[in-house]
Design a protein around this motif. Structure first.
Motif, PDB file in Angstrom:
ATOM      1  N   GLY A  52      -1.984   7.167  -0.353  1.00 39.57           N
ATOM      2  CA  GLY A  52      -3.019   7.657  -1.245  1.00 39.57           C
ATOM      3  C   GLY A  52      -3.495   6.668  -2.281  1.00 39.57           C
ATOM      4  N   LYS A  53      -2.996   5.432  -2.207  1.00 46.16           N
ATOM      5  CA  LYS A  53      -3.389   4.424  -3.193  1.00 46.16           C
ATOM      6  C   LYS A  53      -4.061   3.245  -2.502  1.00 46.16           C
ATOM      7  CE  LYS A  53       0.137   5.510  -6.622  1.00 46.16           C
ATOM      8  NZ  LYS A  53       1.199   4.952  -7.505  1.00 46.16           N
ATOM      9  N   GLU A  54      -4.787   2.475  -3.289  1.00 48.05           N
ATOM     10  CA  GLU A  54      -5.424   1.273  -2.745  1.00 48.05           C
ATOM     11  C   GLU A  54      -4.394   0.159  -2.561  1.00 48.05           C
ATOM     12  OE1 GLU A  54      -9.882   1.847  -4.685  1.00 48.05           O
ATOM     13  OE2 GLU A  54      -8.693   0.081  -5.141  1.00 48.05           O
ATOM     14  N   ARG A  55      -4.747  -0.764  -1.700  1.00 45.92           N
ATOM     15  CA  ARG A  55      -3.896  -1.933  -1.514  1.00 45.92           C
ATOM     16  C   ARG A  55      -3.809  -2.729  -2.807  1.00 45.92           C
ATOM     17  NH1 ARG A  55      -6.346  -4.025   4.273  1.00 45.92           N
ATOM     18  NH2 ARG A  55      -5.226  -2.522   5.581  1.00 45.92           N
ATOM     19  N   GLU A  56      -2.621  -3.272  -3.044  1.00 49.07           N
ATOM     20  CA  GLU A  56      -2.403  -4.064  -4.246  1.00 49.07           C
ATOM     21  C   GLU A  56      -1.741  -5.377  -3.857  1.00 49.07           C
ATOM     22  OE1 GLU A  56       0.549  -2.538  -6.915  1.00 49.07           O
ATOM     23  OE2 GLU A  56      -0.005  -3.897  -8.548  1.00 49.07           O
ATOM     24  N   GLU A 110       7.772   3.754  -8.301  1.00 48.32           N
ATOM     25  CA  GLU A 110       6.373   3.407  -8.044  1.00 48.32           C
ATOM     26  C   GLU A 110       6.212   2.147  -7.196  1.00 48.32           C
ATOM     27  OE1 GLU A 110       7.757   3.960 -11.058  1.00 48.32           O
ATOM     28  OE2 GLU A 110       6.976   2.535 -12.570  1.00 48.32           O
ATOM     29  N   GLN A 143       0.841  -1.186   0.000  1.00 46.44           N
ATOM     30  CA  GLN A 143       0.000   0.000   0.000  1.00 46.44           C
ATOM     31  C   GLN A 143       0.875   1.234   0.000  1.00 46.44           C
ATOM     32  OE1 GLN A 143      -3.147   0.228   2.941  1.00 46.44           O
ATOM     33  NE2 GLN A 143      -4.259   1.593   1.552  1.00 46.44           N
ATOM     34  N   SER A 157       1.937  -5.397 -12.641  1.00 45.60           N
ATOM     35  CA  SER A 157       2.881  -4.318 -12.351  1.00 45.60           C
ATOM     36  C   SER A 157       4.242  -4.833 -11.883  1.00 45.60           C
ATOM     37  CB  SER A 157       2.291  -3.381 -11.301  1.00 45.60           C
ATOM     38  OG  SER A 157       2.065  -4.075 -10.088  1.00 45.60           O
ATOM     39  N   ALA A 181       6.288   1.695  -1.091  1.00 41.86           N
ATOM     40  CA  ALA A 181       5.057   1.344  -0.371  1.00 41.86           C
ATOM     41  C   ALA A 181       5.424   0.638   0.928  1.00 41.86           C
ATOM     42  CB  ALA A 181       4.181   0.427  -1.211  1.00 41.86           C
TER      43      ALA A 181
END
Length: 122
Positions: free
Chosen positions: A42-46, A89, A39, A63, A92
């Motif tokens: 500001g982003k959703e969990r991936e 990117e 995570q 990704s 996280a």
């Protein structure tokens, strides 16, 4: 109760590599499928990837496919995430997770570690 503890997060330059570890306690890990979930602010969990309980099958998000590798050593009750060719990117908090029933790219896992921070920056 299964407990998971991650380690290995660090600051690394773009293009570099890191290996995260996840040590399980409380139960033997071979009952559980394992996944790494990240995570970013500001982003959703991936879900970056999952490995079945016997280590026979792995799934990866698009990704990270070709750059990250999930593995496990059930004898050591430990899972790993090898991350190569890191990009900004990829920055996280990375969580080790486990579930008896589920191994896939939806973040529906019953057990979570506390997370380890990965920062990719020059």
């Amino acid at each position: 109760q299964l407990q998971l503890v991650e380690s290995g997060g660090d600051l690394v330059q773009p293009g570099g590599s890191l290996r995260l570890s996840c040590v399980a306690s409380g139960y033997t890990l071979d009952r559980y499928h394992m996944a790494w979930i990240r995570q970013a602010p500001g982003k959703e969990r991936e879900v970056v990837g999952c490995i079945t309980n016997d280590g026979g099958t792995t799934y990866y998000s698009d990704s990270v496919k070709g750059r990250f590798t999930i593995s496990r050593d059930n004898a050591k009750n430990t899972g790993y995430l090898q991350m190569n060719n890191l990009r900004s990117e990829d920055t996280a908090v990375y969580y080790c997770t486990a579930d008896v029933h589920h191994c896939g790219l939806h973040p529906e896992y019953d057990y979570w570690g506390q997370g380890t921070k990965v920062t990719v920056s020059s």
